[in-house]
Design a protein around this motif. Structure first.
Motif, PDB file in Angstrom:
ATOM      1  N   VAL A  36      -1.316   2.097  17.308  1.00 33.83           N
ATOM      2  CA  VAL A  36      -2.601   2.567  16.774  1.00 33.83           C
ATOM      3  C   VAL A  36      -3.433   3.084  17.946  1.00 33.83           C
ATOM      4  CG1 VAL A  36      -4.650   1.994  15.443  1.00 33.83           C
ATOM      5  CG2 VAL A  36      -2.449   1.007  14.815  1.00 33.83           C
ATOM      6  N   LYS A  38      -6.184   5.078  18.075  1.00 34.80           N
ATOM      7  CA  LYS A  38      -7.608   5.453  17.940  1.00 34.80           C
ATOM      8  C   LYS A  38      -8.348   5.113  19.232  1.00 34.80           C
ATOM      9  CE  LYS A  38      -8.783   1.071  15.723  1.00 34.80           C
ATOM     10  NZ  LYS A  38      -8.602   0.314  14.496  1.00 34.80           N
ATOM     11  N   ASN A  59      -7.198   6.510  12.539  1.00 32.21           N
ATOM     12  CA  ASN A  59      -8.016   6.199  11.370  1.00 32.21           C
ATOM     13  C   ASN A  59      -9.162   7.188  11.144  1.00 32.21           C
ATOM     14  OD1 ASN A  59      -9.645   5.398  13.460  1.00 32.21           O
ATOM     15  ND2 ASN A  59     -10.286   3.483  12.508  1.00 32.21           N
ATOM     16  N   VAL A  83      -4.143   5.505   8.924  1.00 36.22           N
ATOM     17  CA  VAL A  83      -4.290   4.081   8.594  1.00 36.22           C
ATOM     18  C   VAL A  83      -5.715   3.670   8.196  1.00 36.22           C
ATOM     19  CG1 VAL A  83      -2.331   3.360  10.041  1.00 36.22           C
ATOM     20  CG2 VAL A  83      -4.644   3.343  11.010  1.00 36.22           C
ATOM     21  N   MET A 167       0.326  -2.056   2.184  1.00 35.94           N
ATOM     22  CA  MET A 167      -0.298  -2.281   3.491  1.00 35.94           C
ATOM     23  C   MET A 167      -1.496  -3.197   3.295  1.00 35.94           C
ATOM     24  SD  MET A 167      -3.222  -1.204   5.248  1.00 35.94           S
ATOM     25  CE  MET A 167      -3.793   0.128   6.266  1.00 35.94           C
ATOM     26  N   ILE A 169      -4.945  -5.070   5.634  1.00 39.31           N
ATOM     27  CA  ILE A 169      -5.681  -5.385   6.871  1.00 39.31           C
ATOM     28  C   ILE A 169      -6.353  -6.727   6.630  1.00 39.31           C
ATOM     29  CG2 ILE A 169      -7.467  -4.644   8.489  1.00 39.31           C
ATOM     30  CD1 ILE A 169      -7.211  -1.809   7.297  1.00 39.31           C
ATOM     31  N   MET A 207      -1.306  -7.004  13.059  1.00 37.47           N
ATOM     32  CA  MET A 207      -1.925  -6.228  14.133  1.00 37.47           C
ATOM     33  C   MET A 207      -1.843  -7.085  15.409  1.00 37.47           C
ATOM     34  SD  MET A 207      -4.988  -4.668  11.753  1.00 37.47           S
ATOM     35  CE  MET A 207      -6.344  -5.450  12.554  1.00 37.47           C
ATOM     36  N   THR A 208      -2.587  -6.716  16.439  1.00 37.50           N
ATOM     37  CA  THR A 208      -2.469  -7.415  17.726  1.00 37.50           C
ATOM     38  C   THR A 208      -2.505  -8.940  17.587  1.00 37.50           C
ATOM     39  OG1 THR A 208      -3.281  -5.598  19.077  1.00 37.50           O
ATOM     40  CG2 THR A 208      -3.682  -7.814  19.928  1.00 37.50           C
ATOM     41  N   ARG A 223       1.132  -2.696  13.050  1.00 42.02           N
ATOM     42  CA  ARG A 223       0.215  -1.675  13.579  1.00 42.02           C
ATOM     43  C   ARG A 223      -0.526  -2.272  14.765  1.00 42.02           C
ATOM     44  NH1 ARG A 223      -1.264  -2.633   8.284  1.00 42.02           N
ATOM     45  NH2 ARG A 223      -3.214  -3.396   9.166  1.00 42.02           N
ATOM     46  N   ILE A 224      -0.174  -1.807  15.962  1.00 36.68           N
ATOM     47  CA  ILE A 224      -0.684  -2.483  17.147  1.00 36.68           C
ATOM     48  C   ILE A 224      -1.504  -1.540  18.022  1.00 36.68           C
ATOM     49  CG2 ILE A 224      -0.035  -3.774  19.214  1.00 36.68           C
ATOM     50  CD1 ILE A 224       2.269  -4.935  17.670  1.00 36.68           C
ATOM     51  N   GLY A 225      -2.725  -1.946  18.300  1.00 37.33           N
ATOM     52  CA  GLY A 225      -3.609  -1.187  19.187  1.00 37.33           C
ATOM     53  C   GLY A 225      -3.806  -1.906  20.510  1.00 37.33           C
ATOM     54  N   ARG A 226      -4.659  -2.932  20.493  1.00 35.05           N
ATOM     55  CA  ARG A 226      -5.128  -3.538  21.747  1.00 35.05           C
ATOM     56  C   ARG A 226      -4.030  -4.163  22.602  1.00 35.05           C
ATOM     57  NH1 ARG A 226      -8.636  -7.686  19.852  1.00 35.05           N
ATOM     58  NH2 ARG A 226      -7.414  -7.415  17.952  1.00 35.05           N
ATOM     59  N   ARG A 232     -10.386  -1.569  23.238  1.00 37.98           N
ATOM     60  CA  ARG A 232     -10.902  -0.220  23.011  1.00 37.98           C
ATOM     61  C   ARG A 232     -12.300  -0.058  23.589  1.00 37.98           C
ATOM     62  NH1 ARG A 232      -7.699  -1.079  18.512  1.00 37.98           N
ATOM     63  NH2 ARG A 232      -9.232  -2.416  17.521  1.00 37.98           N
TER      64      ARG A 232
HETATM   65  C1  LIG Z   1      -7.405  -0.530  14.729  1.00 36.90           C
HETATM   66  C2  LIG Z   1      -6.425  -0.805  13.684  1.00 36.90           C
HETATM   67  C3  LIG Z   1      -5.249  -1.502  13.966  1.00 36.90           C
HETATM   68  C4  LIG Z   1      -4.916  -2.066  15.329  1.00 36.90           C
HETATM   69  O1  LIG Z   1      -5.694  -3.182  15.622  1.00 36.90           O
HETATM   70  P1  LIG Z   1      -5.464  -4.016  16.972  1.00 36.90           P
HETATM   71  O2  LIG Z   1      -6.180  -5.279  16.725  1.00 36.90           O
HETATM   72  O3  LIG Z   1      -6.069  -3.186  18.074  1.00 36.90           O
HETATM   73  O4  LIG Z   1      -4.011  -4.180  17.152  1.00 36.90           O
HETATM   74  C5  LIG Z   1      -4.342  -1.693  12.935  1.00 36.90           C
HETATM   75  N1  LIG Z   1      -4.572  -1.226  11.688  1.00 36.90           N
HETATM   76  C6  LIG Z   1      -5.692  -0.542  11.386  1.00 36.90           C
HETATM   77  C7  LIG Z   1      -5.869  -0.051  10.000  1.00 36.90           C
HETATM   78  C8  LIG Z   1      -6.657  -0.318  12.363  1.00 36.90           C
HETATM   79  O5  LIG Z   1      -7.763   0.359  12.045  1.00 36.90           O
END
Ligand SMILES: *Cc1c(COP(=O)(O)O)cnc(C)c1O
Length: 234
Positions: A36, A38, A59, A83, A167, A169, A207-208, A223-226, A232
């Motif tokens: 992810v 963003k 997103n 997402v 999906m 969140i 996620m993370t 779905r991995i961001g941080r 971020r």
């Molecule tokens: C930002 C986001 C993520 C990633 O989140 P992290 O905590 O950074 O891993 C996953 N899914 C969606 C829909 C997001 O908006």
């Protein structure tokens, strides 16, 4: 973040995914890591793609278009998953990007209808996931679990949508047992719909903070961001 750190983060996550997959009787290849990206730069996306990350999540439509144009100018074509909450007036921009490969966040009938219409205009069939608000969190979008079957039956008639799965969140929670309970509920719903309406293949959860638990409970996409890019900065 520099390339060395990105590589180290990626390898750590890759290994954790592998181990969690094994704990659930599956293989590393059965789980898709969606990066992810963003707020992250095109340079970081490029570096991760070179390391072998298959697909990236964004997103916001405008941010996605900007990065996609930058990367295409370097001949890099990314497989994107959308997402976030998608406004209907933005769907047309997404659907003309051939490399937008999935919309993971179909969260209303009106949105499904618009995505179908724009996909048809672009002569394509777009894979989608139904976003379920499994924790019934007032701050999150998504269909309530109790309405999921009806919703699925209503949108299955849209010929330019290919409904691939679900999906969710989850809210940020520290409590592993509660997270696990929600993931199990979503997996049960996934199995129920899959047996009773149409076979589903993708379950995007984790996620993370909780991706290893999500994989243990049956996630096919995390779905991995941080954990990849660091915190971020907005
Ligand atoms: C930002 C986001 C993520 C990633 O989140 P992290 O905590 O950074 O891993 C996953 N899914 C969606 C829909 C997001 O908006």
């Amino acid at each position: 973040m520099n390339e060395e750190n990105l590589r180290a983060n990626y390898q750590k996550i890759d290994e954790k995914i592998r181990k969690a997959a094994e704990r659930s009787g599956r293989k590393r290849e059965d789980i898709k890591l969606l990066a992810v990206s963003k707020t992250q730069s095109s340079a970081e996306i490029k570096a991760l793609k070179e390391l072998g990350v298959c697909c990236f999540g964004e997103n916001r439509v405008q941010e996605l278009e900007e990065k996609d144009a930058e990367l295409k100018s370097e001949d890099i074509v990314i497989d994107w998953h959308f997402v976030g909450h998608l406004q209907r007036n933005k769907v047309k921009y997404l659907m003309r990007m051939e490399n937008c490969k999935m919309i993971e966040s179909v969260d209303s009938f009106r949105l499904a209808k618009e995505v179908n219409k724009r996909a048809r205009k672009n002569d394509r069939i777009i894979p989608v996931l139904i976003q379920i608000n499994i924790a019934e969190d007032d701050n999150k979008y998504g269909i309530k679990a109790e309405n999921a079957e009806d919703f699925f039956k209503k949108i299955i008639k849209f010929k330019n949508l290919e409904i691939k799965g679900l999906m969710t969140i989850l809210p940020y929670l520290d409590d592993e047992e509660t997270l696990r309970k929600y993931f199990k509920e979503l997996k049960n719903l996934f199995d129920y719909l899959s047996e009773n309406i149409k076979v589903l293949t993708e379950l995007s959860m984790g996620m993370t903070n909780d991706y290893q638990i999500a994989i243990e409970e049956g996630a096919t996409i995390v779905r991995i961001g941080r954990a990849l890019f660091g915190e971020r900065e907005y």
